[in-house]
Design a protein around this motif. Structure first.
Motif, mmCIF file in Angstrom:
data_model
loop_
_atom_site.group_PDB
_atom_site.id
_atom_site.type_symbol
_atom_site.label_atom_id
_atom_site.label_comp_id
_atom_site.label_asym_id
_atom_site.label_seq_id
_atom_site.Cartn_x
_atom_site.Cartn_y
_atom_site.Cartn_z
ATOM 1 N N ILE A 55 0.840 -1.204 0.000
ATOM 2 C CA ILE A 55 0.000 0.000 0.000
ATOM 3 C C ILE A 55 0.873 1.252 0.000
ATOM 4 O O ILE A 55 0.643 2.187 -0.768
ATOM 5 C CB ILE A 55 -0.947 -0.018 1.210
ATOM 6 C CG1 ILE A 55 -1.992 -1.123 0.997
ATOM 7 C CG2 ILE A 55 -1.625 1.342 1.384
ATOM 8 C CD1 ILE A 55 -2.903 -1.328 2.170
ATOM 9 N N LEU A 56 1.906 1.249 0.833
ATOM 10 C CA LEU A 56 2.816 2.406 0.826
ATOM 11 C C LEU A 56 3.426 2.578 -0.567
ATOM 12 O O LEU A 56 3.534 3.678 -1.083
ATOM 13 C CB LEU A 56 3.927 2.230 1.862
ATOM 14 C CG LEU A 56 3.554 2.259 3.343
ATOM 15 C CD1 LEU A 56 4.794 2.468 4.193
ATOM 16 C CD2 LEU A 56 2.547 3.345 3.646
ATOM 17 N N HIS A 57 3.846 1.450 -1.148
ATOM 18 C CA HIS A 57 4.446 1.520 -2.483
ATOM 19 C C HIS A 57 3.460 2.100 -3.491
ATOM 20 O O HIS A 57 3.833 2.879 -4.361
ATOM 21 C CB HIS A 57 4.895 0.131 -2.943
ATOM 22 C CG HIS A 57 6.121 -0.357 -2.237
ATOM 23 N ND1 HIS A 57 6.636 -1.614 -2.410
ATOM 24 C CD2 HIS A 57 6.931 0.247 -1.342
ATOM 25 C CE1 HIS A 57 7.717 -1.753 -1.664
ATOM 26 N NE2 HIS A 57 7.914 -0.641 -0.995
ATOM 27 N N ALA A 113 3.158 16.567 -5.189
ATOM 28 C CA ALA A 113 2.079 16.188 -4.286
ATOM 29 C C ALA A 113 2.508 16.224 -2.831
ATOM 30 O O ALA A 113 1.690 16.028 -1.939
ATOM 31 C CB ALA A 113 1.558 14.804 -4.652
ATOM 32 N N GLY A 114 3.789 16.463 -2.572
ATOM 33 C CA GLY A 114 4.253 16.561 -1.191
ATOM 34 C C GLY A 114 4.168 15.260 -0.423
ATOM 35 O O GLY A 114 3.845 15.242 0.763
ATOM 36 N N ILE A 115 4.443 14.169 -1.104
ATOM 37 C CA ILE A 115 4.447 12.881 -0.415
ATOM 38 C C ILE A 115 5.884 12.379 -0.382
ATOM 39 O O ILE A 115 6.548 12.334 -1.412
ATOM 40 C CB ILE A 115 3.581 11.847 -1.153
ATOM 41 C CG1 ILE A 115 2.146 12.368 -1.288
ATOM 42 C CG2 ILE A 115 3.597 10.509 -0.439
ATOM 43 C CD1 ILE A 115 1.247 11.450 -2.085
ATOM 44 N N ALA A 116 6.379 12.004 0.793
ATOM 45 C CA ALA A 116 7.742 11.469 0.885
ATOM 46 C C ALA A 116 7.711 10.089 1.507
ATOM 47 O O ALA A 116 6.830 9.776 2.310
ATOM 48 C CB ALA A 116 8.631 12.392 1.714
ATOM 49 N N VAL A 128 2.927 14.742 3.529
ATOM 50 C CA VAL A 128 2.584 13.373 3.929
ATOM 51 C C VAL A 128 3.865 12.567 4.021
ATOM 52 O O VAL A 128 4.693 12.588 3.113
ATOM 53 C CB VAL A 128 1.641 12.713 2.896
ATOM 54 C CG1 VAL A 128 1.309 11.282 3.312
ATOM 55 C CG2 VAL A 128 0.393 13.535 2.714
ATOM 56 N N LEU A 129 4.030 11.855 5.141
ATOM 57 C CA LEU A 129 5.183 10.978 5.289
ATOM 58 C C LEU A 129 4.725 9.521 5.266
ATOM 59 O O LEU A 129 3.832 9.140 6.026
ATOM 60 C CB LEU A 129 5.904 11.253 6.616
ATOM 61 C CG LEU A 129 6.607 12.592 6.777
ATOM 62 C CD1 LEU A 129 7.167 12.707 8.183
ATOM 63 C CD2 LEU A 129 7.722 12.728 5.752
ATOM 64 N N LEU A 130 5.312 8.737 4.373
ATOM 65 C CA LEU A 130 5.050 7.302 4.374
ATOM 66 C C LEU A 130 6.238 6.649 5.080
ATOM 67 O O LEU A 130 7.377 6.800 4.650
ATOM 68 C CB LEU A 130 4.953 6.783 2.940
ATOM 69 C CG LEU A 130 3.967 7.531 2.040
ATOM 70 C CD1 LEU A 130 4.064 7.014 0.607
ATOM 71 C CD2 LEU A 130 2.549 7.380 2.565
ATOM 72 N N VAL A 131 5.971 5.981 6.172
ATOM 73 C CA VAL A 131 7.074 5.466 6.986
ATOM 74 C C VAL A 131 7.004 3.943 7.021
ATOM 75 O O VAL A 131 6.014 3.362 7.468
ATOM 76 C CB VAL A 131 7.002 6.020 8.426
ATOM 77 C CG1 VAL A 131 8.272 5.656 9.171
ATOM 78 C CG2 VAL A 131 6.809 7.511 8.406
ATOM 79 N N ASP A 132 8.055 3.298 6.532
ATOM 80 C CA ASP A 132 8.061 1.843 6.434
ATOM 81 C C ASP A 132 8.887 1.258 7.577
ATOM 82 O O ASP A 132 10.104 1.417 7.610
ATOM 83 C CB ASP A 132 8.663 1.434 5.072
ATOM 84 C CG ASP A 132 8.220 0.059 4.649
ATOM 85 O OD1 ASP A 132 7.674 -0.664 5.499
ATOM 86 O OD2 ASP A 132 8.428 -0.299 3.479
ATOM 87 N N GLU A 133 8.233 0.635 8.519
ATOM 88 C CA GLU A 133 8.897 -0.050 9.630
ATOM 89 C C GLU A 133 9.979 0.787 10.315
ATOM 90 O O GLU A 133 11.158 0.460 10.257
ATOM 91 C CB GLU A 133 9.536 -1.354 9.126
ATOM 92 C CG GLU A 133 8.539 -2.247 8.449
ATOM 93 C CD GLU A 133 8.377 -3.570 9.149
ATOM 94 O OE1 GLU A 133 8.986 -3.743 10.230
ATOM 95 O OE2 GLU A 133 7.643 -4.408 8.642
ATOM 96 N N VAL A 136 3.794 1.677 8.365
ATOM 97 C CA VAL A 136 3.669 0.237 8.495
ATOM 98 C C VAL A 136 4.574 -0.149 9.639
ATOM 99 O O VAL A 136 5.707 0.329 9.721
ATOM 100 C CB VAL A 136 4.144 -0.461 7.201
ATOM 101 C CG1 VAL A 136 4.372 -1.929 7.443
ATOM 102 C CG2 VAL A 136 3.147 -0.248 6.090
ATOM 103 N N GLU A 137 4.090 -0.947 10.569
ATOM 104 C CA GLU A 137 4.952 -1.303 11.699
ATOM 105 C C GLU A 137 4.698 -2.739 12.142
ATOM 106 O O GLU A 137 3.578 -3.118 12.463
ATOM 107 C CB GLU A 137 4.719 -0.312 12.850
ATOM 108 C CG GLU A 137 5.585 -0.518 14.075
ATOM 109 C CD GLU A 137 7.071 -0.597 13.773
ATOM 110 O OE1 GLU A 137 7.510 -1.677 13.346
ATOM 111 O OE2 GLU A 137 7.790 0.402 13.972
#
Lengths: 377, 300, 304, 247
Positions: free
Chosen positions: C107-109, C145-148, C224-229, C260-261
């Motif tokens: 989903i993050l991807h 879009a300001g998504i990192a 928006v921050l997408l943070v993976d584990e 995602v954690e």
């Protein structure tokens, strides 16, 4: 509290216990029979093509012996042709050296002052082939000591270097005729007789190679070299004698290639280092291409690949008019780009049941996410 | 062979001659070696048609010579055309094997090498060619040491090209993107770097560098359609000895192989030229293995 | 929905609890519940609820800042996520949990444009200004879009200095001077990094590396921050540090966070909203605290 | 009873950087011993020194009273010391059952043994162990298709198949779901109690290590910081400062 201990019935376990290696099925038997019949009948039906079909069997042998090391063990050699050439020279030198002085024979311009008797010829070939096989294996053991410390691209380039260097060195070695080559003792009989004689030997050797490898892959050895292919460091950590397995595999490959070299030299009638004995960019790369085309790491892939490749090559060669080598390179590139897994590999993906492979589709989907994370994006 | 060794001992100036020749030729090897280090380090492609690109570059110079243009003027053309050629090769072939296992890229480029060799053979014939620079040869020590001016010129060009590449990698945005991609392609993608473009550029840049090296080779040495493989092996020797991303190492290794080859060729005879290169390759591989096994007892 | 006080509360709590609870980061607790891989997936599928869009909207507050509608996506031709919806409000944090291979990272991807989207919409923005970003490339996501995206561990450029790493974070800016300026702002915020600006990233400690990875994503000043584990591979004391940093980013810097954690307890304690994902579908949604208190979630994902 | 592993004064440097300094630890037979410490504290270096990945600069490492610091990985493995990897490693293209079969002990394998087939008893044992870790039904699938957690379990079963005296586990629970971790801990405890295998475990997850280990060593900056039973370790101020964090 464990909720997942599977309570498998005894019957299921009985049935399962024999499936680690697939048993011989009726399909297999039919296939063997068909090939044997073809092998025996072919030179009778197509007498004009005896030589080509004999070469075809050698091609099958090439692909199979390459696959033992490259496909099954994961050591992708670009220089296996070295053993072919080594066997060829050992066999020839033996055939001559048993009965006369090699230096004198090779230095004379026609090489022909010495006449071999019929008996001498057959003894020479027999002893020569045995020594070719043994000599090539010994060379493999000695070289294995050096090259099996190399991994991945270094192994491929190192073996390529050995084959290239061998051609050059033999070319500079006057005792074995240098770049000028050696005429092989003449077959004491008719041309047809010679063709049949070597056809039988080629066919026999190819069948023996197949049978031997088939047996070999059913022993612990087969699994061990597969393990080395999949993760050598793990195999080491589990205590497997990795160097021992790698060296033996290479020596077996060299053994049969040595015989093939001896046979091919005699069939050609004249050997020289660059084009006949150590042809790195023809036979040397063919064996890799054939194994990949058929599907590396499988029993039938190399056989199928060799047959197809040889047929395509022989039938289309004349239409390319000078462009045949370019076409060959293009075929190799296309094969690698679009058909990595080879014919048998593709069939295994398409119809896994046929090969006794179980696939759990849901699991595949499951792990894709895991993998995407592991490998990253 | 022993006679030749004796000669070297008796005439020390001969050593200087061989050393100089080795360094002049080694400087060109360094270019191709650096190109390979680049594609290997950045995109993990073991480019086995490296030498073929060099030879292709050489034919540009040779062809210019035959139509009356000074071969050195062919360099910009060769660089630009080969850059484009590399880009196309990346898009058509390399992009499809770049994420596969190492043997795939090795074999695909080997196939490509065969195609190029045979193509050149069909186009230009199997003769050995030289691009005539028309420059003179200077003698030192009463003629005991000779340096042709073109060798010196090509050495200078090598230095200029190397500096340009270093500046480019350090300061340009594409250079930064290449370095980032080499260190962690995944992270580079997250930074918004189009790694596919970076790969294409890197591969094309390598082709251009090889072409420049080829132009120089054709003027101070010889070219022939089938001489590429030896150049490829030289590049592998250099990268194996020096590692990636280590320009001083690449230059040192290239000088080393250049000098070793000159001495080897002199002592063993010119017909063992290729065998000398292969011998050096094996020595380097064994040396590397010895180094590894000292670091990691696990190896064999 | 305001959780700004949470960490403070937590700190009070941990100060007075026994040593059993004290070891930070991974938590402690019993190891009684033993369930196999398949059982987790099976039971998780069994507790799945029908979740209405209204419920998701309610969780996200009045207006969602980032919304995903009927998303189907995967790698190559393989569909991993089936018909997935998501709503997260501005300045909110959302944590995805679920079994291994449920499709959380996918989903993050998808949000960042790293895989194939077969159908569905991803939109970002306030109210009427929402922009459809479904088809954008990842560089456009970052730039426009300001998504990192903040990767899992070990994603610094090891051979570059800390400073250069941050400059790479601003790679998409129009000039490298802008990138350097933006990097300076980040250094001001994290003096700990500034002290080590000339050091190569590979010599940093685990915690510093994680800080660098996070701060590198801030150079572009994303919303928006997408943070993976975030906690993977970290020792206990740095896990708490990382979550404090993220807390600060959400509440002080006003970023929207989707994470995602695997360390689900920590993730749910941190996040305002929690989604449970099973087999590529949404199985449960609630506030972080609700999910933490849910016995099924506890048994299946928190280790009892 | 003497210790199974005795590490005495081991020092290891990499290019001048000290990774381990004068470390001495003991692993008692039949016990579960834990090794914790911050990233870069030298845990994995110590692990690799013990299993033979690199030579050590100083000190001695004994296994069952025998000096092993000069032996190589394969030789040490054949003595009965097996390790698992942090990034799980299995033979991906082989089926689960074949992964198990290839893991039979090679302790006394002669040259000719390479060419023997596997016996019925090997298959029985392989299936039994696959059942033990809960992978029996997936035994014929290519193991590369298994999920990450399942691969961890398979790797563990393979290690058991090797009949080791001691098993060294490098972060066995990293990257798997907390509930599945419980299953793994349960298996580890049973391997220890039922099969009598000594365990030596690197772990970050406090929930795991505190519930598992009898004795814990904590490293920091390449040196031994503290050692003792779990209760003692988690209240040790030095460990809290350097590793657990002050909460």
């Amino acid at each position: 509290m464990t909720t997942d201990t599977t309570t498998a019935s005894l019957a299921v376990r009985e049935a399962a216990s024999g499936t680690a290696r697939r048993r011989i099925t009726r399909n297999d038997v039919m296939m063997y029979a068909a090939i044997l019949v073809f092998g025996i009948v072919a030179p009778i039906i197509f007498p004009n093509y005896t030589y080509q079909i004999a070469v075809l069997w050698l091609m099958v042998l090439f692909a199979q012996t390459w696959d033992l090391v490259g496909g099954q063990m994961g050591y992708n050699s670009l220089g296996n042709i070295f053993f072919f050439g080594a066997g060829m020279y050992i066999c020839t030198v033996t055939q001559i050296g048993l009965f006369t002085d090699v230096g004198a024979y090779t230095s004379s311009s026609d090489g022909g002052q010495f006449e071999f008797s019929t008996e001498q010829y057959y003894i020479g070939v027999a002893v020569g082939l045995v020594l070719a096989a043994i000599g090539a294996s010994v060379l493999a053991v000695m070289l294995g000591w050096i090259v099996f410390g190399l991994r991945g691209p270094y192994f491929a380039i190192g073996t390529l270097g050995i084959a290239l260097g061998a051609g050059e060195l033999v070319g500079a070695w006057e005792w074995v005729g240098g770049g000028g080559g050696i005429p092989i003792p003449v077959y004491p009989g008719s041309g047809d007789g010679k063709a049949f004689f070597y056809y039988a030997l080629c066919f026999g050797t190819a069948v023996a190679t197949f049978a031997f490898l088939k047996w070999l892959y059913s022993t612990r050895f087969g699994l061990a070299i597969n393990a080395i292919r999949d993760d050598e460091e793990k195999a080491e950590a589990m205590g497997i004698h990795t160097l021992r397995h790698k060296t033996v595999a290479w020596a077996i490959s060299a053994f049969f290639l040595g015989i093939a070299g001896g046979l091919f030299g005699n069939m050609t009638g004249f050997i020289e280092p660059l084009e006949v004995a150590f042809p790195v960019i023809t036979f040397g790369i063919f064996m890799v291409a054939m194994a990949l085309l058929g599907g590396k790491g499988t029993m039938w892939g190399p056989v199928l690949g060799a047959v197809l490749f040889h047929i395509i090559k022989e039938t289309t060669w004349t239409y390319f008019l000078g462009w045949q080598w370019v076409a060959l390179g293009v075929i190799i590139i296309l094969n690698i780009m679009f058909f990595q897994q080879g014919i048998v590999g593709w069939m295994q993906e398409k119809w896994p049941d046929l090969f006794g492979i179980e696939v759990d589709r849901s699991l595949v989907a499951d792990t894709a996410d895991d993998r995407a994370r592991g490998r990253g994006v | 062979m022993l006679d030749n060794l004796n000669l070297l001992a008796l005439a020390p100036l001969l050593n200087i001659q061989l050393l100089l020749d080795g360094i002049f030729i080694g400087a060109i090897f360094a270019l191709a070696g650096y190109g390979l280090a680049l594609v290997w380090g950045v995109m993990n492609v073991k480019n086995l048609c490296q030498g073929e690109y060099v030879i292709m570059g050489g034919y540009f110079a040779w062809y210019a010579g035959t139509i009356g243009i000074h071969p050195i003027l062919a360099m910009p053309v060769a660089v630009v055309v080969m850059f484009g050629f590399g880009w196309v090769i990346y898009r058509v072939i390399i992009s499809r094997v770049v994420d596969k296992d190492m043997f795939t890229s090795l074999l695909a480029t080997f196939g490509l090498a065969i195609v190029i060799q045979q193509g050149l053979n069909l186009a230009f014939g199997p003769e050995v060619q030289i691009a005539q620079s028309g420059l003179e040869t200077r003698s030192f020590f009463d003629g005991a040491v000779t340096v042709s001016e073109i060798r010196f010129v090509s050495f200078v060009i090598c230095c200029v090209l190397a500096s340009l590449i270093v500046l480019f990698m350090k300061n340009s945005r594409m250079g930064q993107a290449i370095r980032a991609t080499a260190q962690d392609a995944r992270a580079a993608r997250v930074m918004g770097i189009d790694t596919d473009r970076v790969y294409a550029f890197t591969y094309a840049l390598n082709c251009a560098i090889c072409a420049a090296a080829g132009v120089l080779i054709s003027m101070i040495w010889v070219i022939q359609p089938f001489y590429g493989l030896t150049h490829s092996i030289r590049s592998f020797v250099i990268v194996t000895a020096a590692g990636f991303g280590n320009l001083p190492g690449v230059i040192l290794a290239a000088f080393g192989i250049g000098v070793a080859e000159q001495f080897g060729g002199f002592i063993l005879g010119a017909e063992l030229q290729q065998a000398t290169v292969v011998g050096i390759l094996l020595l380097v591989l064994i040396w590397r293995q010895a180094l590894m096994s000292r670091r990691r007892q696990a190896l064999a | 929905m305001d959780t700004s006080g949470k960490t403070a509360v937590e700190q009070n709590k941990s100060a007075e609890t026994s040593s059993q609870e004290a070891a930070g980061g991974y938590h402690q607790g019993s190891v009684e519940t033993v369930i196999s891989v398949e059982e987790v997936t099976r039971q998780a599928a069994a507790i799945a609820e029908e979740i209405s869009i209204d419920r998701l909207d309610a969780l996200a507050g009045k207006d969602a800042f980032l919304s995903i509608e009927n998303l189907r996506c995967g790698y190559g031709k393989m569909e991993i996520i089936h018909d997935f919806d998501l709503r997260v409000g501005r300045k909110q944090s959302l944590c995805l949990i679920g079994p291994n291979g449920a499709g959380k990272s996918t989903i993050l991807h998808a949000i960042f444009g790293f895989n194939n989207i077969f159908s569905g919409k991803i939109r970002v923005g306030d109210g009427e200004d929402k922009v459809d970003v479904t088809g954008l490339s990842s560089s456009d996501k970052l730039k426009r879009a300001g998504i990192a995206y903040i990767l899992q561990d070990k994603s610094v450029f090891p051979g570059m200095t800390v400073e250069e790493n941050l400059w790479m974070g601003g790679y998409l800016m129009d000039s490298s001077d802008d990138a350097k300026e933006a990097a300076e702002r980040v250094f001001e915020k994290y003096p700990r990094l500034a002290q080590r600006r000339k050091h190569q990233a590979k010599v940093l400690s685990g915690g510093e590396r994680r800080l660098l990875e996070i701060s590198r994503a801030l150079v572009m000043n994303p919303e928006v921050l997408l943070v993976d584990e975030p906690s993977i591979g970290l020792e206990p004391r740095f896990i708490d540090m990382v979550f404090e940093i993220l807390h600060d980013l959400q509440h002080v810097e006003e970023k929207t966070i989707i994470m995602v954690e695997q360390n689900a307890k920590k993730g749910l304690e941190f996040a305002d909203i929690g989604y449970v994902l099973v087999n590529g579908e949404l199985a449960k949604a609630g506030t972080g605290d609700d999910l933490l208190a849910d016995p099924d979630v506890g048994r299946l994902f928190l280790g009892g | 009873m003497s210790n199974l592993i005795e590490v005495r004064g081991v020092t290891k440097t990499f290019g001048g950087v000290v990774a381990n300094r004068d470390i001495s630890i003991d692993v008692a037979p039949g016990q579960i011993t834990g090794l914790i410490g911050p990233n870069g504290s030298g845990k994995t270096t110590l692990f690799n020194s013990i299993v033979g990945y690199h030579p050590i600069d100083e000190g001695s490492i004994k296994f069952k009273g025998k000096e092993i610091s000069k032996l190589r990985v394969q030789q040490i493995a054949r003595l009965g010391m097996v390790r698992t990897f942090q990034q799980t490693r299995i033979y991906g293209k082989l089926s689960g059952i074949n992964n198990m079969l290839i893991s039979v002990p090679h302790r006394n394998a002669s040259f000719g043994d390479m060419f023997r087939p596997y016996g019925h008893e090997h298959r029985e044992r392989a299936e039994h162990l696959l059942e033990f870790v809960g992978l029996y039904q997936k035994r014929k699938l290519p193991s590369g298709d298994l999920s990450f957690g399942q691969q961890k379990l398979l790797e563990f079963a393979m290690a058991l198949m090797n009949e080791p005296e001691i098993l060294l586990l490098d972060e066995p629970t990293a990257g798997i779901n907390p509930t599945l971790i419980n299953g793994l801990i349960d298996r580890l405890k049973r391997a220890n109690s039922e099969f009598g295998i000594t365990l030596f475990v690197i772990e970050h997850n406090m929930r795991v290590i505190m519930n598992l280990a009898h004795e814990i060593y904590c490293l920091a900056h390449g040196e031994l910081l503290a050692s003792g039973p779990p209760e003692k370790i988690q209240n040790d101020q030095r460990v809290i400062d350097a590793y657990l964090g002050a909460h």
